[in-house]
Scaffold this motif. Sequence first.
Motif, PDB file in Angstrom:
ATOM      1  N   SER A 178       0.712  -0.841  -0.164  1.00  0.00           N
ATOM      2  CA  SER A 178       0.356   0.064  -0.437  1.00  0.00           C
ATOM      3  C   SER A 178       0.665   1.354  -0.044  1.00  0.00           C
ATOM      4  O   SER A 178       0.677   2.787  -0.501  1.00  0.00           O
ATOM      5  CB  SER A 178      -0.782  -0.237   1.234  1.00  0.00           C
ATOM      6  OG  SER A 178      -0.578  -0.409   2.422  1.00  0.00           O
ATOM      7  N   ALA A 179       2.059   1.082   0.144  1.00  0.00           N
ATOM      8  CA  ALA A 179       3.153   2.263   0.170  1.00  0.00           C
ATOM      9  C   ALA A 179       3.463   2.607  -1.370  1.00  0.00           C
ATOM     10  O   ALA A 179       3.322   2.205  -2.560  1.00  0.00           O
ATOM     11  CB  ALA A 179       4.037   1.693   0.938  1.00  0.00           C
ATOM     12  N   GLU A 180       3.826   4.246  -1.220  1.00  0.00           N
ATOM     13  CA  GLU A 180       4.171   4.413  -3.135  1.00  0.00           C
ATOM     14  C   GLU A 180       5.557   4.601  -3.243  1.00  0.00           C
ATOM     15  O   GLU A 180       6.108   4.364  -4.146  1.00  0.00           O
ATOM     16  CB  GLU A 180       4.237   5.850  -2.555  1.00  0.00           C
ATOM     17  CG  GLU A 180       3.094   6.440  -2.549  1.00  0.00           C
ATOM     18  CD  GLU A 180       3.053   8.114  -3.098  1.00  0.00           C
ATOM     19  OE1 GLU A 180       3.721   8.940  -2.860  1.00  0.00           O
ATOM     20  OE2 GLU A 180       2.259   8.938  -1.980  1.00  0.00           O
ATOM     21  N   SER A 181       6.515   3.985  -2.170  1.00  0.00           N
ATOM     22  CA  SER A 181       7.698   3.509  -1.929  1.00  0.00           C
ATOM     23  C   SER A 181       7.308   1.619  -2.653  1.00  0.00           C
ATOM     24  O   SER A 181       8.915   0.754  -2.682  1.00  0.00           O
ATOM     25  CB  SER A 181       8.823   3.169  -0.866  1.00  0.00           C
ATOM     26  OG  SER A 181       7.893   2.715  -0.067  1.00  0.00           O
ATOM     27  N   PHE A 182       6.654   0.841  -2.727  1.00  0.00           N
ATOM     28  CA  PHE A 182       6.452  -0.635  -2.708  1.00  0.00           C
ATOM     29  C   PHE A 182       6.933  -0.577  -3.840  1.00  0.00           C
ATOM     30  O   PHE A 182       6.893  -0.685  -5.576  1.00  0.00           O
ATOM     31  CB  PHE A 182       4.888  -1.069  -3.242  1.00  0.00           C
ATOM     32  CG  PHE A 182       4.681  -2.357  -3.408  1.00  0.00           C
ATOM     33  CD1 PHE A 182       4.974  -2.863  -2.514  1.00  0.00           C
ATOM     34  CD2 PHE A 182       4.334  -3.446  -4.812  1.00  0.00           C
ATOM     35  CE1 PHE A 182       4.939  -4.710  -2.395  1.00  0.00           C
ATOM     36  CE2 PHE A 182       4.235  -3.856  -4.927  1.00  0.00           C
ATOM     37  CZ  PHE A 182       4.083  -5.147  -4.131  1.00  0.00           C
TER      38      PHE A 182
END
Length: 306
Positions: A178-182
């Motif tokens: 769910s993170a932008e950095s995934f």
Amino acid sequence: MRIRATVAAVSGALALSALAVPAAQADETVSRADVAKIREAAHAGSGKTAFGTRAPEEGQPYALNVSFSDFKIAKAVKVGITNHVATKVTYKLTHGADLDITAADFYTDPYIYKGAFDAPDNMLFGNNYGKCTPASSTTANCTGTIDVYPADGELWNADAGSWKAGAMAIAFNGQDPSAESFDITKVGYADKGGLATTLIQRNSQLTVNASPEPVKKGKTITVTGKLSRANWEDNKYHGYTNQSVKLQFRKKGSDTYSTVKTIKSNSTGELKTTVTASQDGYFRYSFAGTSTTPAVNATGDFVDVQ
């Protein structure tokens, strides 16, 4: 394609639970929808029927060093029109020594699918992820369930028949989907189909009525009944037409039924035939079943012959 786990995750119908392993619980923030996205990315990039060993490419997980074997599931699963059906499965997971299957973000999941492995017509999972108990540094014994909710539109009538079983494993390695950095290339994924087969069957019902009661010896007995099966598209039972059904008789005091004759159900599933009254006993109809519909016996109807 109707994949229940994806739909249910989006609707919130599934209660996700942890992967049960010593001293660790799976991170419940990883949803079935997240798992489905990893699977889709892996299969889209593999170019194979099964996800093979390869280096990760942009937008794809890497091939996890995990394999599956000894998958066991019931030979047949009867599914009606409303009741939840849960079927236990077991399998063995073998993994590389460098993989920690007790990690909070390691998941394994059994499933069954209809159609082709790389493009299934339907898939069914369990309410919870699989639970694994390490057996050695590189193996684990896993259990899970396949949960079916026919009233929720998970099945069409065409889904009845043979299904195949598979299992998958995902190591998120600290990546938060769910993170932008995934970074999906840091996620490990393994998936294998064709591990076993099972029949998903439309549950059957069968009735019988022998009359008149009582009846004089030598007179005619009319035996009626109906063979029906679950319709997963309107959640009702409908007559199963043009099917061979045995009329059987068990004399009073006996535990054994003998076949009197075989007849066929009509266009609405109704059954009707006649016999000559000879002695006290029970009449029943018996259906042997098909690949899409399980065998069923009607409860015997007693006739008093005077």
